[in-house]
Design an enzyme around this catalytic site. Structure first.
Site, short mmCIF file in Angstrom:
data_model
loop_
_atom_site.label_atom_id
_atom_site.label_comp_id
_atom_site.label_asym_id
_atom_site.label_seq_id
_atom_site.Cartn_x
_atom_site.Cartn_y
_atom_site.Cartn_z
N HIS A 24 0.84 -1.21 0.00
CA HIS A 24 0.00 0.00 0.00
C HIS A 24 0.88 1.26 0.00
O HIS A 24 2.01 1.22 -0.44
CB HIS A 24 -0.99 -0.04 1.16
CG HIS A 24 -1.81 -1.30 1.19
ND1 HIS A 24 -2.85 -1.53 0.33
CD2 HIS A 24 -1.68 -2.42 1.95
CE1 HIS A 24 -3.36 -2.73 0.58
NE2 HIS A 24 -2.66 -3.30 1.55
N GLU A 54 1.49 -11.58 6.03
CA GLU A 54 0.43 -10.89 6.77
C GLU A 54 0.79 -11.02 8.25
O GLU A 54 0.58 -12.06 8.88
CB GLU A 54 -0.93 -11.51 6.49
CG GLU A 54 -1.42 -11.35 5.04
CD GLU A 54 -2.02 -9.97 4.77
OE1 GLU A 54 -1.83 -9.06 5.61
OE2 GLU A 54 -2.68 -9.81 3.73
N GLU A 105 -2.59 0.50 7.76
CA GLU A 105 -1.69 -0.59 7.42
C GLU A 105 -0.41 -0.09 6.74
O GLU A 105 0.69 -0.59 6.98
CB GLU A 105 -2.40 -1.59 6.51
CG GLU A 105 -1.53 -2.77 6.10
CD GLU A 105 -2.18 -3.66 5.06
OE1 GLU A 105 -1.50 -4.58 4.59
OE2 GLU A 105 -3.35 -3.41 4.70
N HIS A 139 2.76 -6.93 4.88
CA HIS A 139 1.38 -6.46 5.05
C HIS A 139 0.91 -6.72 6.47
O HIS A 139 1.55 -7.43 7.25
CB HIS A 139 0.45 -7.18 4.06
CG HIS A 139 0.59 -6.72 2.66
ND1 HIS A 139 -0.31 -5.86 2.05
CD2 HIS A 139 1.53 -7.00 1.72
CE1 HIS A 139 0.07 -5.63 0.81
NE2 HIS A 139 1.19 -6.32 0.58
#
Length: 517
Positions: free
Chosen positions: A338, A479, A353, A406
């Site tokens: 992102h 993640e 995030e 992430h």
């Protein structure tokens, strides 16, 4: 007190902007409807949340990919309610999408399809819908992904009818593709055009640095292949040619082999031989292809090995140094997910995030650099980087591995823990050739990360993420923990936890390279 007034004024200004933005969007939709058009939104990029209501405080109901298009049901305060299909809908933030209008099906689309001989297209967005007709109002019959090449049969406005791999035909939005025209036979044959290849000659290869001209002329002879031992126990394979050596180098497993394909070359009668080596069992040489002329050199390996290629003698000599595996000298691309206008998931107390991803990526860079690795970041600040650019950075750097960082999110607030993703489906020859490496990379990093960070181990999984599908080297997406869980979000805010995540990933990478082929 003055600060409070200033803050109130800023909030009032923002509210006014949102009001006019919402009014403008509503007018846009009403005008589109009056003109006999339907409105749709196209996700700009990234992997973004769909929420249950028009605001970031609403829960996540789904995620959508860059390039995907969805019909608009209504809008509110800069948010769009979209039709997700299968009777589901949700809300997307207006600043993460672009609005398009298309003709409604049947009665309002009066243009006639036009034949398009000699035309093909390449899908440029991550996942794109194929519909039964030339408008968003038609049903979705298939999906295609970035890089897919399709022959165009007809054109209707901005829509193209294409031939699908399963011999069906469907319609794709032209603004999500790049369209090309090739020459067709002068006699007017109806055969479809030959689509120029964009993939390497040998699927499943991970190309390493190439040297030499892009348009070689007559084949050059390989004048010799030697094998010797260096002063520090390393082994050297030396390939000599009459001209500049242009090559691709990659690993194959079961059994373990290092392969070097040399373009525009003649094997010149060279034969296989058995060196007295620690790492290499046999060296095999053959004329792998005549059209084009490619010489293939295969090293059957006894054990895991690190390899470093070096060109010399104006490109006419290629020396490949083989040694014990180490992270030193490895090229590692670290991807902070992102960024910029794409915040990623939002935590229960507002943590974005993108901020966690970047801070952890910078920490990981420093730890890997201390071990002698060459580290490349896809972003070093709060800027937006497209998914295709992230993959391109890794591919152009001929990276040894790609790691995307992430934080997770779920509509179940009780979900906690760490997951590491990889992707190597049997349906994709290039990726399935790396199945063992990608799986082992994910498993090794996951194990070291949860051991050091102390998070719940949710295991490794395969998923068709863009950056995993489009990177040519072993790649993973981590993640780290769940922003949607209050306890996990508190960890993700904590500086010591971030350092543990970075160190855990670094430990996993060092373990991977210590036993890597």
């Amino acid at each position: 007190m003055s600060g409070r007034k200033t803050g109130t004024a800023i909030l009032a200004s923002i509210a006014a902007v949102l009001f006019f933005l919402g009014a403008g969007l509503l007018l846009y939709l009403e005008n589109a409807e009056a003109a006999g058009q339907t409105a749709a939104v196209v996700v700009k990029s990234g992997y973004i949340n769909v929420r249950s209501g028009p605001g970031i405080s609403y829960g996540q109901v789904a995620r959508v990919n860059g390039g995907e298009q969805y019909p608009v049901i209504k809008q509110s305060g800069g948010w769009f309610s979209i039709d997700l299909g299968n009777g589901k809908n949700g809300w997307l933030a207006g600043w993460l999408v672009s609005v398009k209008t298309t003709q409604t099906r049947d009665e309002n689309n009066n243009s006639q399809p036009v034949d398009t001989p000699g035309m093909y297209l390449i899908v440029k967005e991550s996942v794109v819908n194929i519909r039964s007709g030339p408008a968003t109002g038609y049903s979705i019959i298939a999906k295609v992904r970035a890089g897919d090449k399709l022959i165009v049969v007809k054109k209707n406005g901005e829509w193209y009818m294409v031939n699908l791999p399963d011999n069906r035909q469907g319609w794709i939005a032209g603004w999500l593709t790049e369209v090309y025209t090739v020459s067709t036979p002068s006699r007017g044959d109806s055969d479809p055009p030959i689509i120029p290849p964009t993939e390497p000659e040998n699927p499943g290869t991970t190309p390493e640095p190439e040297n030499g001209s892009e348009n070689p002329q007559s084949p050059q002879k390989i004048s010799g292949i030697d094998f010797k031992t260096g002063d520090n126990g390393e082994e050297l394979l030396v390939i000599k040619s009459e001209g500049t050596i242009t090559y691709k180098m990659f690993l194959l497993s079961n059994p373990s082999r290092l392969v070097i394909d040399i373009d525009n070359s003649d094997v010149n009668g060279l034969k296989d031989f058995t060196p007295n080596g620690i790492f290499v069992k046999t060296v095999r040489v053959a004329q792998f292809s005549l059209t084009p002329m490619v010489v293939r050199v295969v090293l059957d390996l006894n054990k895991p090995v690190s390899r470093v290629p070096l060109s010399g003698d104006n490109g006419k000599t290629l020396t490949i140094t083989l040694s014990e595996p180490s992270i030193k000298g490895k090229v590692i691309v670290v991807d902070a997910g992102h960024g910029g206008y794409d915040p990623g998931a939002i935590g229960v107390t507002g943590l974005e995030e993108k901020e966690f991803n970047l801070d952890t990526a910078l920490r990981l860079r420093d730890k890997l650099a201390e071990q002698g690795a060459t580290v490349i970041l896809t972003r070093e600040d709060d800027s937006f980087v497209s998914l295709s650019t992230r993959a391109t950075v890794a591919n152009n750097a001929y990276a040894d591995v790609f790691v995307s960082i992430h934080a997770n999110s779920s509509d179940k607030s009780s979900m906690r823990g760490t997951t590491t993703y990889y992707y190597a489906p049997s349906s994709d020859p290039a990726l399935s050739a790396q199945l063992e490496q990608r799986n082992r990379l994910a498993k090794t990093v996951q194990g070291e990360l949860v051991k050091l960070a102390g998070t719940s181990d949710l295991g490794i999984r395969q998923d068709n993420f863009f950056v995993l599908r489009n990177t040519q080297m072993p790649s993973i997406l981590v993640e780290s923990a769940f922003l949607s869980n209050r306890e996990d979000e508190a960890l993700l805010k904590d500086s010591q936890f971030r350092d543990k995540v970075a160190q855990g990933i670094a430990d996993g990478l060092m373990a991977y390279f210590a036993g890597a082929n």
